[in-house]
Design a protein around this motif. Structure first.
Motif, mmCIF file in Angstrom:
data_model
loop_
_atom_site.group_PDB
_atom_site.id
_atom_site.type_symbol
_atom_site.label_atom_id
_atom_site.label_comp_id
_atom_site.label_asym_id
_atom_site.label_seq_id
_atom_site.Cartn_x
_atom_site.Cartn_y
_atom_site.Cartn_z
ATOM 1 N N UNK A 63 6.846 7.269 -11.611
ATOM 2 C CA UNK A 63 7.660 6.452 -10.715
ATOM 3 C C UNK A 63 6.985 6.244 -9.358
ATOM 4 N N UNK A 64 7.111 5.040 -8.852
ATOM 5 C CA UNK A 64 6.626 4.713 -7.506
ATOM 6 C C UNK A 64 7.246 5.655 -6.476
ATOM 7 N N UNK A 65 8.520 5.987 -6.669
ATOM 8 C CA UNK A 65 9.229 6.848 -5.721
ATOM 9 C C UNK A 65 8.675 8.265 -5.677
ATOM 10 N N UNK A 66 7.869 8.645 -6.658
ATOM 11 C CA UNK A 66 7.282 9.986 -6.673
ATOM 12 C C UNK A 66 6.104 10.105 -5.708
ATOM 13 N N UNK A 67 5.646 8.972 -5.180
ATOM 14 C CA UNK A 67 4.468 8.953 -4.311
ATOM 15 C C UNK A 67 4.836 9.133 -2.851
ATOM 16 N N UNK A 68 3.856 9.602 -2.092
ATOM 17 C CA UNK A 68 3.994 9.666 -0.644
ATOM 18 C C UNK A 68 3.731 8.295 -0.034
ATOM 19 N N UNK A 69 3.903 8.213 1.256
ATOM 20 C CA UNK A 69 3.779 6.933 1.968
ATOM 21 C C UNK A 69 2.399 6.293 1.793
ATOM 22 N N UNK A 70 1.327 7.071 1.924
ATOM 23 C CA UNK A 70 -0.021 6.518 1.783
ATOM 24 C C UNK A 70 -0.274 6.019 0.371
ATOM 25 N N UNK A 71 0.149 6.804 -0.610
ATOM 26 C CA UNK A 71 -0.046 6.404 -1.995
ATOM 27 C C UNK A 71 0.751 5.148 -2.320
ATOM 28 N N UNK A 72 1.972 5.059 -1.797
ATOM 29 C CA UNK A 72 2.786 3.866 -2.030
ATOM 30 C C UNK A 72 2.111 2.623 -1.454
ATOM 31 N N UNK A 73 1.499 2.758 -0.284
ATOM 32 C CA UNK A 73 0.800 1.620 0.322
ATOM 33 C C UNK A 73 -0.353 1.161 -0.570
ATOM 34 N N UNK A 74 -1.074 2.096 -1.143
ATOM 35 C CA UNK A 74 -2.191 1.751 -2.027
ATOM 36 C C UNK A 74 -1.667 1.057 -3.278
ATOM 37 N N UNK A 75 -0.582 1.581 -3.855
ATOM 38 C CA UNK A 75 -0.002 0.978 -5.050
ATOM 39 C C UNK A 75 0.509 -0.425 -4.750
ATOM 40 N N UNK A 76 1.174 -0.617 -3.619
ATOM 41 C CA UNK A 76 1.667 -1.963 -3.264
ATOM 42 C C UNK A 76 0.516 -2.952 -3.151
ATOM 43 N N UNK A 77 -0.583 -2.540 -2.558
ATOM 44 C CA UNK A 77 -1.741 -3.429 -2.433
ATOM 45 C C UNK A 77 -2.302 -3.775 -3.806
ATOM 46 N N UNK A 78 -2.391 -2.788 -4.675
ATOM 47 C CA UNK A 78 -2.890 -3.038 -6.030
ATOM 48 C C UNK A 78 -1.957 -3.971 -6.777
ATOM 49 N N UNK A 79 -0.655 -3.746 -6.661
ATOM 50 C CA UNK A 79 0.309 -4.633 -7.317
ATOM 51 C C UNK A 79 0.168 -6.060 -6.795
ATOM 52 N N UNK A 80 -0.011 -6.209 -5.489
ATOM 53 C CA UNK A 80 -0.180 -7.541 -4.901
ATOM 54 C C UNK A 80 -1.404 -8.228 -5.483
ATOM 55 N N UNK A 81 -2.504 -7.503 -5.594
ATOM 56 C CA UNK A 81 -3.728 -8.084 -6.169
ATOM 57 C C UNK A 81 -3.521 -8.478 -7.629
ATOM 58 N N UNK A 82 -2.834 -7.639 -8.387
ATOM 59 C CA UNK A 82 -2.599 -7.938 -9.802
ATOM 60 C C UNK A 82 -1.700 -9.166 -9.964
ATOM 61 N N UNK A 83 -0.627 -9.232 -9.174
ATOM 62 C CA UNK A 83 0.288 -10.377 -9.265
ATOM 63 C C UNK A 83 -0.425 -11.661 -8.866
ATOM 64 N N UNK A 84 -1.223 -11.606 -7.818
ATOM 65 C CA UNK A 84 -1.981 -12.782 -7.380
ATOM 66 C C UNK A 84 -2.917 -13.253 -8.486
ATOM 67 N N UNK A 85 -3.615 -12.324 -9.120
ATOM 68 C CA UNK A 85 -4.526 -12.693 -10.206
ATOM 69 C C UNK A 85 -3.765 -13.317 -11.369
ATOM 70 N N UNK A 86 -2.621 -12.757 -11.719
ATOM 71 C CA UNK A 86 -1.822 -13.321 -12.818
ATOM 72 C C UNK A 86 -1.294 -14.706 -12.467
ATOM 73 N N UNK A 87 -0.838 -14.891 -11.233
ATOM 74 C CA UNK A 87 -0.330 -16.198 -10.820
ATOM 75 C C UNK A 87 -1.418 -17.255 -10.859
ATOM 76 N N UNK A 88 -2.638 -16.882 -10.502
ATOM 77 C CA UNK A 88 -3.742 -17.839 -10.515
ATOM 78 C C UNK A 88 -4.088 -18.296 -11.930
ATOM 79 N N UNK A 89 -3.752 -17.475 -12.930
ATOM 80 C CA UNK A 89 -4.034 -17.816 -14.317
ATOM 81 C C UNK A 89 -2.970 -18.724 -14.932
ATOM 82 N N UNK A 90 -1.805 -18.821 -14.285
ATOM 83 C CA UNK A 90 -0.713 -19.610 -14.854
ATOM 84 C C UNK A 90 -1.022 -21.103 -14.818
ATOM 85 N N UNK A 91 -0.638 -21.786 -15.893
ATOM 86 C CA UNK A 91 -0.783 -23.238 -15.956
ATOM 87 C C UNK A 91 0.453 -23.784 -16.669
#
Length: 119
Positions: A63-91
């Protein structure tokens, strides 16, 4: 010691952010990117950051909630990158055309435009 650099492709949003940050920090864009890379390297090597826990969350095993503040920030950034990459593939246009379905979208002025099915 003279160091050489290798050409590297960056996502446009990263480059644009580096341009803006470089102006504020009185750095060149390459200096800003190198600065961020050093911070990232130190963060990854930091004993305060639990990389295994981050990997478990990113894989869906914890769970995301199991992480500390720094780890959550890293996960949010990774999620943002993944979502951006997926959105760019949509047609959607191609998907609707393949299904023979009409669709609607907003034009530059916000007006609804109905696109007819091709075929």
């Amino acid at each position: 010691m003279t160091r050489t650099s290798q050409p590297t492709r960056l996502p446009s949003d990263v480059y644009e952010s580096a341009v803006a940050a470089a102006r504020v920090a009185s750095r060149t864009v390459p200096q800003q990117i190198a600065h961020w890379a050093r911070i990232g390297r130190e963060l990854e090597m930091s004993p305060q950051v639990n990389h295994r826990a981050i990997a478990r969350v990113l894989s869906g095993a914890d769970s995301y909630d199991s992480l500390g503040e720094q780890e959550q920030a890293i996960v949010r950034e990774e999620w943002t990158e993944r979502v951006t990459a997926l959105r760019e593939e949509l047609n959607y246009e191609a998907a609707f055309a393949a299904a023979g379905e009409p669709y609607s979208e907003a034009d530059e002025d916000g007006n609804v435009v109905v696109r007819r099915a091709r075929g």
